[in-house]
Design a protein around this motif. Structure first.
Motif, PDB file in Angstrom:
ATOM      1  N   MET A   1       0.812  -1.187   0.000  1.00  0.00           N
ATOM      2  CA  MET A   1       0.000   0.000   0.000  1.00  0.00           C
ATOM      3  C   MET A   1       0.863   1.261   0.000  1.00  0.00           C
ATOM      4  SD  MET A   1      -3.113  -0.800  -0.240  1.00  0.00           S
ATOM      5  CE  MET A   1      -3.713  -2.426  -0.408  1.00  0.00           C
ATOM      6  N   LEU A   2       2.019   1.178   0.654  1.00  0.00           N
ATOM      7  CA  LEU A   2       2.889   2.347   0.702  1.00  0.00           C
ATOM      8  C   LEU A   2       3.331   2.759  -0.703  1.00  0.00           C
ATOM      9  CD1 LEU A   2       4.535   4.427   2.299  1.00  0.00           C
ATOM     10  CD2 LEU A   2       6.357   2.730   2.466  1.00  0.00           C
ATOM     11  N   LEU A   3       3.694   1.800  -1.519  1.00  0.00           N
ATOM     12  CA  LEU A   3       4.123   2.127  -2.882  1.00  0.00           C
ATOM     13  C   LEU A   3       2.963   2.642  -3.730  1.00  0.00           C
ATOM     14  CD1 LEU A   3       6.645  -0.754  -3.623  1.00  0.00           C
ATOM     15  CD2 LEU A   3       7.139   1.609  -2.992  1.00  0.00           C
ATOM     16  N   SER A   4       1.786   2.087  -3.537  1.00  0.00           N
ATOM     17  CA  SER A   4       0.601   2.568  -4.260  1.00  0.00           C
ATOM     18  C   SER A   4       0.308   4.023  -3.887  1.00  0.00           C
ATOM     19  CB  SER A   4      -0.621   1.712  -3.936  1.00  0.00           C
ATOM     20  OG  SER A   4      -0.424   0.396  -4.364  1.00  0.00           O
ATOM     21  N   SER A   5       0.433   4.326  -2.612  1.00  0.00           N
ATOM     22  CA  SER A   5       0.197   5.693  -2.139  1.00  0.00           C
ATOM     23  C   SER A   5       1.219   6.649  -2.733  1.00  0.00           C
ATOM     24  CB  SER A   5       0.294   5.769  -0.611  1.00  0.00           C
ATOM     25  OG  SER A   5      -0.641   4.936  -0.007  1.00  0.00           O
ATOM     26  N   HIS A   6       2.468   6.234  -2.689  1.00  0.00           N
ATOM     27  CA  HIS A   6       3.527   7.110  -3.190  1.00  0.00           C
ATOM     28  C   HIS A   6       3.408   7.309  -4.702  1.00  0.00           C
ATOM     29  CE1 HIS A   6       7.209   9.348  -2.960  1.00  0.00           C
ATOM     30  NE2 HIS A   6       7.701   8.632  -3.945  1.00  0.00           N
ATOM     31  N   ALA A   7       3.106   6.242  -5.427  1.00  0.00           N
ATOM     32  CA  ALA A   7       2.926   6.354  -6.876  1.00  0.00           C
ATOM     33  C   ALA A   7       1.766   7.297  -7.205  1.00  0.00           C
ATOM     34  CB  ALA A   7       2.682   4.973  -7.488  1.00  0.00           C
ATOM     35  N   THR A   8       0.682   7.183  -6.457  1.00  0.00           N
ATOM     36  CA  THR A   8      -0.474   8.060  -6.659  1.00  0.00           C
ATOM     37  C   THR A   8      -0.080   9.512  -6.410  1.00  0.00           C
ATOM     38  OG1 THR A   8      -2.003   6.292  -6.054  1.00  0.00           O
ATOM     39  CG2 THR A   8      -2.837   8.552  -5.885  1.00  0.00           C
ATOM     40  N   GLU A   9       0.621   9.754  -5.333  1.00  0.00           N
ATOM     41  CA  GLU A   9       1.080  11.112  -5.024  1.00  0.00           C
ATOM     42  C   GLU A   9       1.940  11.665  -6.165  1.00  0.00           C
ATOM     43  OE1 GLU A   9       4.167  13.358  -1.994  1.00  0.00           O
ATOM     44  OE2 GLU A   9       3.279  11.475  -1.311  1.00  0.00           O
ATOM     45  N   CYS A  10       2.891  10.882  -6.636  1.00  0.00           N
ATOM     46  CA  CYS A  10       3.786  11.348  -7.703  1.00  0.00           C
ATOM     47  C   CYS A  10       3.032  11.616  -9.004  1.00  0.00           C
ATOM     48  CB  CYS A  10       4.893  10.322  -7.935  1.00  0.00           C
ATOM     49  SG  CYS A  10       6.067  10.214  -6.574  1.00  0.00           S
ATOM     50  N   MET A  11       2.100  10.749  -9.360  1.00  0.00           N
ATOM     51  CA  MET A  11       1.339  10.956 -10.596  1.00  0.00           C
ATOM     52  C   MET A  11       0.472  12.203 -10.516  1.00  0.00           C
ATOM     53  SD  MET A  11       0.343   7.117 -11.900  1.00  0.00           S
ATOM     54  CE  MET A  11      -0.073   6.387 -10.328  1.00  0.00           C
ATOM     55  N   LEU A  12      -0.170  12.417  -9.385  1.00  0.00           N
ATOM     56  CA  LEU A  12      -1.017  13.612  -9.231  1.00  0.00           C
ATOM     57  C   LEU A  12      -0.177  14.882  -9.301  1.00  0.00           C
ATOM     58  CD1 LEU A  12      -3.437  12.333  -6.466  1.00  0.00           C
ATOM     59  CD2 LEU A  12      -4.003  12.771  -8.863  1.00  0.00           C
ATOM     60  N   LYS A  13       0.990  14.862  -8.678  1.00  0.00           N
ATOM     61  CA  LYS A  13       1.878  16.022  -8.738  1.00  0.00           C
ATOM     62  C   LYS A  13       2.359  16.264 -10.166  1.00  0.00           C
ATOM     63  CE  LYS A  13       3.462  16.023  -3.950  1.00  0.00           C
ATOM     64  NZ  LYS A  13       4.588  15.788  -3.025  1.00  0.00           N
ATOM     65  N   ALA A  14       2.689  15.200 -10.887  1.00  0.00           N
ATOM     66  CA  ALA A  14       3.141  15.338 -12.279  1.00  0.00           C
ATOM     67  C   ALA A  14       2.041  15.929 -13.157  1.00  0.00           C
ATOM     68  CB  ALA A  14       3.594  13.986 -12.818  1.00  0.00           C
TER      69      ALA A  14
ATOM     70  N   LEU B   1      -4.334  16.691  -3.211  1.00  0.00           N
ATOM     71  CA  LEU B   1      -3.596  16.665  -4.481  1.00  0.00           C
ATOM     72  C   LEU B   1      -4.536  16.322  -5.633  1.00  0.00           C
ATOM     73  CD1 LEU B   1      -0.287  14.919  -3.369  1.00  0.00           C
ATOM     74  CD2 LEU B   1      -0.505  17.253  -4.264  1.00  0.00           C
ATOM     75  N   TRP B   2      -5.466  15.400  -5.395  1.00  0.00           N
ATOM     76  CA  TRP B   2      -6.433  15.032  -6.435  1.00  0.00           C
ATOM     77  C   TRP B   2      -7.267  16.253  -6.840  1.00  0.00           C
ATOM     78  CZ3 TRP B   2      -6.812   9.825  -8.124  1.00  0.00           C
ATOM     79  CH2 TRP B   2      -7.711   9.654  -9.177  1.00  0.00           C
ATOM     80  N   ILE B   3      -7.709  17.000  -5.843  1.00  0.00           N
ATOM     81  CA  ILE B   3      -8.548  18.175  -6.099  1.00  0.00           C
ATOM     82  C   ILE B   3      -7.794  19.216  -6.925  1.00  0.00           C
ATOM     83  CG2 ILE B   3      -9.676  20.153  -4.984  1.00  0.00           C
ATOM     84  CD1 ILE B   3     -10.418  18.134  -2.696  1.00  0.00           C
TER      85      ILE B   3
ATOM     86  N   LYS C   1     -13.991  14.562 -10.658  1.00  0.00           N
ATOM     87  CA  LYS C   1     -13.964  15.514  -9.546  1.00  0.00           C
ATOM     88  C   LYS C   1     -13.958  14.744  -8.242  1.00  0.00           C
ATOM     89  CE  LYS C   1     -16.170  19.378 -11.728  1.00  0.00           C
ATOM     90  NZ  LYS C   1     -16.512  20.713 -11.386  1.00  0.00           N
ATOM     91  N   GLY C   2     -13.099  15.139  -7.364  1.00  0.00           N
ATOM     92  CA  GLY C   2     -13.002  14.460  -6.076  1.00  0.00           C
ATOM     93  C   GLY C   2     -12.272  13.143  -6.185  1.00  0.00           C
ATOM     94  N   ALA C   3     -11.516  12.847  -5.175  1.00  0.00           N
ATOM     95  CA  ALA C   3     -10.753  11.604  -5.163  1.00  0.00           C
ATOM     96  C   ALA C   3     -11.689  10.404  -5.083  1.00  0.00           C
ATOM     97  CB  ALA C   3      -9.798  11.593  -3.978  1.00  0.00           C
ATOM     98  N   PRO C   4     -11.409   9.362  -5.876  1.00  0.00           N
ATOM     99  CA  PRO C   4     -12.221   8.150  -5.767  1.00  0.00           C
ATOM    100  C   PRO C   4     -11.996   7.472  -4.410  1.00  0.00           C
ATOM    101  CG  PRO C   4     -10.428   7.840  -7.345  1.00  0.00           C
ATOM    102  CD  PRO C   4     -10.381   9.261  -6.896  1.00  0.00           C
ATOM    103  N   MET C   5     -12.879   6.565  -4.080  1.00  0.00           N
ATOM    104  CA  MET C   5     -12.834   5.920  -2.766  1.00  0.00           C
ATOM    105  C   MET C   5     -11.480   5.245  -2.488  1.00  0.00           C
ATOM    106  SD  MET C   5     -14.383   5.432   0.060  1.00  0.00           S
ATOM    107  CE  MET C   5     -16.033   5.929  -0.310  1.00  0.00           C
ATOM    108  N   TRP C   6     -10.912   4.588  -3.477  1.00  0.00           N
ATOM    109  CA  TRP C   6      -9.637   3.891  -3.244  1.00  0.00           C
ATOM    110  C   TRP C   6      -8.548   4.884  -2.840  1.00  0.00           C
ATOM    111  CZ3 TRP C   6      -5.367   5.215  -6.022  1.00  0.00           C
ATOM    112  CH2 TRP C   6      -5.562   5.861  -7.244  1.00  0.00           C
ATOM    113  N   ALA C   7      -8.526   6.060  -3.479  1.00  0.00           N
ATOM    114  CA  ALA C   7      -7.511   7.068  -3.154  1.00  0.00           C
ATOM    115  C   ALA C   7      -7.779   7.682  -1.778  1.00  0.00           C
ATOM    116  CB  ALA C   7      -7.475   8.146  -4.224  1.00  0.00           C
ATOM    117  N   ALA C   8      -9.041   7.909  -1.464  1.00  0.00           N
ATOM    118  CA  ALA C   8      -9.392   8.463  -0.158  1.00  0.00           C
ATOM    119  C   ALA C   8      -9.001   7.491   0.959  1.00  0.00           C
ATOM    120  CB  ALA C   8     -10.879   8.772  -0.101  1.00  0.00           C
ATOM    121  N   LYS C   9      -9.182   6.202   0.729  1.00  0.00           N
ATOM    122  CA  LYS C   9      -8.807   5.211   1.747  1.00  0.00           C
ATOM    123  C   LYS C   9      -7.287   5.127   1.890  1.00  0.00           C
ATOM    124  CE  LYS C   9     -12.933   2.423   1.744  1.00  0.00           C
ATOM    125  NZ  LYS C   9     -13.520   1.091   1.635  1.00  0.00           N
ATOM    126  N   LEU C  10      -6.564   5.183   0.766  1.00  0.00           N
ATOM    127  CA  LEU C  10      -5.103   5.206   0.843  1.00  0.00           C
ATOM    128  C   LEU C  10      -4.621   6.434   1.604  1.00  0.00           C
ATOM    129  CD1 LEU C  10      -3.602   4.220  -2.638  1.00  0.00           C
ATOM    130  CD2 LEU C  10      -3.483   2.944  -0.497  1.00  0.00           C
TER     131      LEU C  10
END
Length: 106
Positions: free
Chosen positions: A1-14, A38-40, A52-61
């Motif tokens: 989950m840590l890598l999924s979270s970090h990958a999500t963060e990096c993609m949103l920032k990019a 970051l999603w917003i 619009k708005g982070a999906p549930m999987w991202a909100a849970k991460l």
């Protein structure tokens, strides 16, 4: 989950930065590791592909990724419930595909 979270963060920032967003915006303490925030802001810059708005999987991460960083620095917690790994993987893969489109990567 840590890598999924970090990958999500990096993609949103990019996505945000590629769409002309300012780096100062994502360095702010209340934003820099918050997947929901970051999603917003990424969606505000690139709304054609991101819902619009982070999906549930991202909100849970996000619960494990933003302060107090319980997913990174486990202290005093004996257990916690992780989000459904299949949903997370599908969501990260979908975000990756959308990121490539936003960034112009074939």
């Amino acid at each position: 989950m840590l890598l999924s979270s970090h990958a999500t963060e990096c993609m949103l920032k990019a996505i945000f930065l590629n769409a002309g967003g300012q780096a100062n915006s994502i360095k702010a303490r209340e934003v820099r590791h918050s997947l929901v925030k970051l999603w917003i802001i990424a969606c505000a810059k690139e709304s054609r592909l991101l819902p619009k708005g982070a999906p549930m999987w991202a909100a849970k991460l996000n619960d494990y990724h933003e302060p107090p960083y319980v997913g990174r620095y486990i202290s005093g917690i004996t257990s916690y419930m992780l989000p459904d790994s299949k949903q997370v993987l599908a969501g990260v893969e979908d975000l990756f595909s959308k990121s490539k489109v936003c960034l112009g990567i074939p």
